[in-house]
Design a protein around this motif. Structure first.
Motif, PDB file in Angstrom:
ATOM      1  N   VAL A   1       0.767 -10.141   0.843  1.00  9.65           N
ATOM      2  CA  VAL A   1       0.365  -9.378  -0.344  1.00  9.65           C
ATOM      3  C   VAL A   1      -0.030  -7.958   0.064  1.00  9.65           C
ATOM      4  O   VAL A   1       0.340  -6.978  -0.597  1.00  9.65           O
ATOM      5  CB  VAL A   1      -0.800 -10.076  -1.084  1.00  9.65           C
ATOM      6  N   ALA A   2      -0.793  -7.842   1.147  1.00 11.91           N
ATOM      7  CA  ALA A   2      -1.186  -6.516   1.631  1.00 11.91           C
ATOM      8  C   ALA A   2       0.044  -5.681   1.992  1.00 11.91           C
ATOM      9  O   ALA A   2       0.086  -4.471   1.733  1.00 11.91           O
ATOM     10  CB  ALA A   2      -2.113  -6.655   2.840  1.00 11.91           C
ATOM     11  N   LEU A   3       1.054  -6.317   2.584  1.00 10.99           N
ATOM     12  CA  LEU A   3       2.288  -5.614   2.918  1.00 10.99           C
ATOM     13  C   LEU A   3       3.012  -5.172   1.646  1.00 10.99           C
ATOM     14  O   LEU A   3       3.478  -4.033   1.549  1.00 10.99           O
ATOM     15  CB  LEU A   3       3.191  -6.515   3.762  1.00 10.99           C
ATOM     16  N   ALA A   4       3.099  -6.062   0.651  1.00 12.07           N
ATOM     17  CA  ALA A   4       3.740  -5.708  -0.625  1.00 12.07           C
ATOM     18  C   ALA A   4       3.017  -4.545  -1.290  1.00 12.07           C
ATOM     19  O   ALA A   4       3.647  -3.639  -1.849  1.00 12.07           O
ATOM     20  CB  ALA A   4       3.769  -6.926  -1.547  1.00 12.07           C
ATOM     21  N   ARG A   5       1.687  -4.550  -1.226  1.00 13.22           N
ATOM     22  CA  ARG A   5       0.894  -3.472  -1.822  1.00 13.22           C
ATOM     23  C   ARG A   5       1.190  -2.132  -1.146  1.00 13.22           C
ATOM     24  O   ARG A   5       1.231  -1.083  -1.798  1.00 13.22           O
ATOM     25  CB  ARG A   5      -0.586  -3.805  -1.712  1.00 13.22           C
ATOM     26  N   ALA A   6       1.415  -2.163   0.184  1.00  8.35           N
ATOM     27  CA  ALA A   6       1.736  -0.924   0.900  1.00  8.35           C
ATOM     28  C   ALA A   6       3.151  -0.444   0.589  1.00  8.35           C
ATOM     29  O   ALA A   6       3.411   0.762   0.567  1.00  8.35           O
ATOM     30  CB  ALA A   6       1.582  -1.149   2.405  1.00  8.35           C
ATOM     31  N   LEU A   7       4.060  -1.381   0.340  1.00  5.64           N
ATOM     32  CA  LEU A   7       5.458  -1.022   0.117  1.00  5.64           C
ATOM     33  C   LEU A   7       5.761  -0.608  -1.313  1.00  5.64           C
ATOM     34  O   LEU A   7       6.735   0.104  -1.570  1.00  5.64           O
ATOM     35  CB  LEU A   7       6.359  -2.204   0.497  1.00  5.64           C
ATOM     36  N   VAL A   8       4.934  -1.062  -2.263  1.00  7.88           N
ATOM     37  CA  VAL A   8       5.271  -0.880  -3.670  1.00  7.88           C
ATOM     38  C   VAL A   8       5.306   0.596  -4.082  1.00  7.88           C
ATOM     39  O   VAL A   8       6.007   0.967  -5.021  1.00  7.88           O
ATOM     40  CB  VAL A   8       4.298  -1.676  -4.567  1.00  7.88           C
ATOM     41  N   THR A   9       4.588   1.448  -3.368  1.00  8.42           N
ATOM     42  CA  THR A   9       4.592   2.875  -3.695  1.00  8.42           C
ATOM     43  C   THR A   9       5.792   3.598  -3.086  1.00  8.42           C
ATOM     44  O   THR A   9       5.935   4.803  -3.269  1.00  8.42           O
ATOM     45  CB  THR A   9       3.304   3.547  -3.203  1.00  8.42           C
ATOM     46  N   ARG A  10       6.625   2.832  -2.344  1.00 12.21           N
ATOM     47  CA  ARG A  10       7.826   3.383  -1.700  1.00 12.21           C
ATOM     48  C   ARG A  10       7.475   4.555  -0.782  1.00 12.21           C
ATOM     49  O   ARG A  10       7.981   5.679  -0.941  1.00 12.21           O
ATOM     50  CB  ARG A  10       8.860   3.787  -2.752  1.00 12.21           C
ATOM     51  N   PRO A  11       6.597   4.312   0.193  1.00  9.11           N
ATOM     52  CA  PRO A  11       6.160   5.392   1.077  1.00  9.11           C
ATOM     53  C   PRO A  11       7.268   5.814   2.041  1.00  9.11           C
ATOM     54  O   PRO A  11       8.172   5.045   2.350  1.00  9.11           O
ATOM     55  CB  PRO A  11       4.988   4.762   1.842  1.00  9.11           C
TER      56      PRO A  11
END
Length: 361
Positions: A158-168
């Motif tokens: 979930v933490a990984l998905a949260r970091a990826l969702v903003t498309r950094p």
């Protein structure tokens, strides 16, 4: 834990991440210099691991790149722009930490949406992107659960998905797997590598676990005392370490006394090629890999008499430690059907592989 294959992927071209450069970065805490002029460059989409013992400066380098630490001097460039004075939330960076830091009162989906909500993304769009990110990490069916209903590995996903969702453009991972059990660690590190490769995100991964670094990184930077000792592919670091510290830290090695004689090192009568720059003649400690030590018969050329100290079954191979005549220990990896007896005499031979060495008094 069984992985669930993602059904959708976030759109990105491989290599579409940012270029990243740390140039002569210095960071001090009082009288302690945590970073002593770090230089590091990442190509778009490259995955680099910062590897080293505790206190070597790897996390400080990551925090400096993220903006969580200010630097004393040097520059931090993302796509050629110096962001050293730019706030963290303006650097277009995603971060995953060792602690999951999920909001306990929010569902999984709400946790993943949080960054988008802070960016004022419309509700329908953020819901779609959060769902897409969860599916990417294999948790598409868990959106309505809360953190306490998930395993540690699932919470880190979930933490990984949260970091990826903003498309950094850049993803920073600070010891993200250290709180997980061994099997989940291996599964999740492979998933992280697959996802970052699919998305083309430039990634910096901090770890003290050399197996982890060698398994996932395109290149590995080995750090000590605020400096980078060597940076290269996992194969380069293992086969041609730049110095004894890298040889000793990356992979398993045995430290065995030897003597440099005219550009080679002599260990128990066996002359071995020497890695690195020419060293003056004299006593040294040599760093010998277990795969470069073989069991031998008494009459084999170069056979060295030893005593079996311990032997361990490791599945596809066996690792045995021997006591050499000079009272130093040496490890060998060999076939599982060879069964040295603890306490019994035996013989080993050294393969003609180049070794690292450091002077000894």
């Amino acid at each position: 834990m069984t992985l669930t294959a993602p059904t959708r992927t976030m759109t990105a071209e491989p290599g579409s991440g940012a270029t990243v450069a740390l140039r002569n970065v210095v960071k001090t805490y009082g009288s302690m210099q945590a970073l002593s002029g770090i230089d590091l460059e990442l190509a778009p989409g490259e995955f680099i691991a910062l590897l080293g013992p505790s206190g070597c400066g790897k996390t400080t380098a990551l925090r400096a790149l993220s903006g969580l630490e200010t630097i004393d001097s040097g520059s931090i460039l993302i796509d050629g722009v110096d962001v050293a004075a730019t706030p963290t939330n303006k650097r277009d960076i995603g971060m995953v930490f060792q602690s999951y830091s999920l909001f306990p009162h929010m569902t999984v989906l709400e946790n993943v949406e949080f960054g988008l909500r802070m960016r004022k993304v419309a509700k329908a769009d953020r819901r779609e992107r959060a769902t897409e990110a969860l599916e990417m990490v294999g948790l598409g069916a868990h959106g309505e659960r809360f953190a306490h209903q998930l395993s540690g590995g699932q919470q880190q996903r979930v933490a990984l998905a949260r970091a990826l969702v903003t498309r950094p453009r850049v993803l920073l991972l600070d010891e993200p797997l250290s709180a997980l059990d061994a099997k989940v660690r291996v599964q999740l590190r492979e998933e992280i590598r697959r996802i970052t490769r699919d998305l083309g995100i430039t990634t910096v991964f901090v770890t003290h676990d050399q197996e982890e670094a060698l398994a996932v990184a395109d290149r590995v930077a080995v750090m000590r005392a605020g400096r980078i000792e060597q940076i290269g592919t996992p194969e380069e670091l293992y086969a041609t370490p730049a110095n004894p510290f890298v040889a000793d830290f990356v992979g398993l090695t045995s430290r065995v006394p030897g003597e440099v004689v005219d550009g080679a090192v002599v260990v128990h009568g066996v002359r071995l090629p020497l890695l690195g720059e020419h060293q003056e003649n004299g006593p040294v400690l040599t760093y010998i890999r277990p795969e470069d030590v073989a069991l031998a018969a008494k009459d084999d050329p170069g056979a060295i008499p030893v005593t079996v100290v311990s032997t361990s079954f490791l599945g596809s191979l066996r690792r045995t430690h021997f006591l050499l005549p000079d009272e130093s220990l040496i490890a060998a990896q060999h076939a599982v059907d060879e069964h040295p007896v603890v306490g019994a005499p035996a013989f080993v031979r050294l393969k003609q592989s180049a070794v690292a060495a450091s002077p000894r008094s």
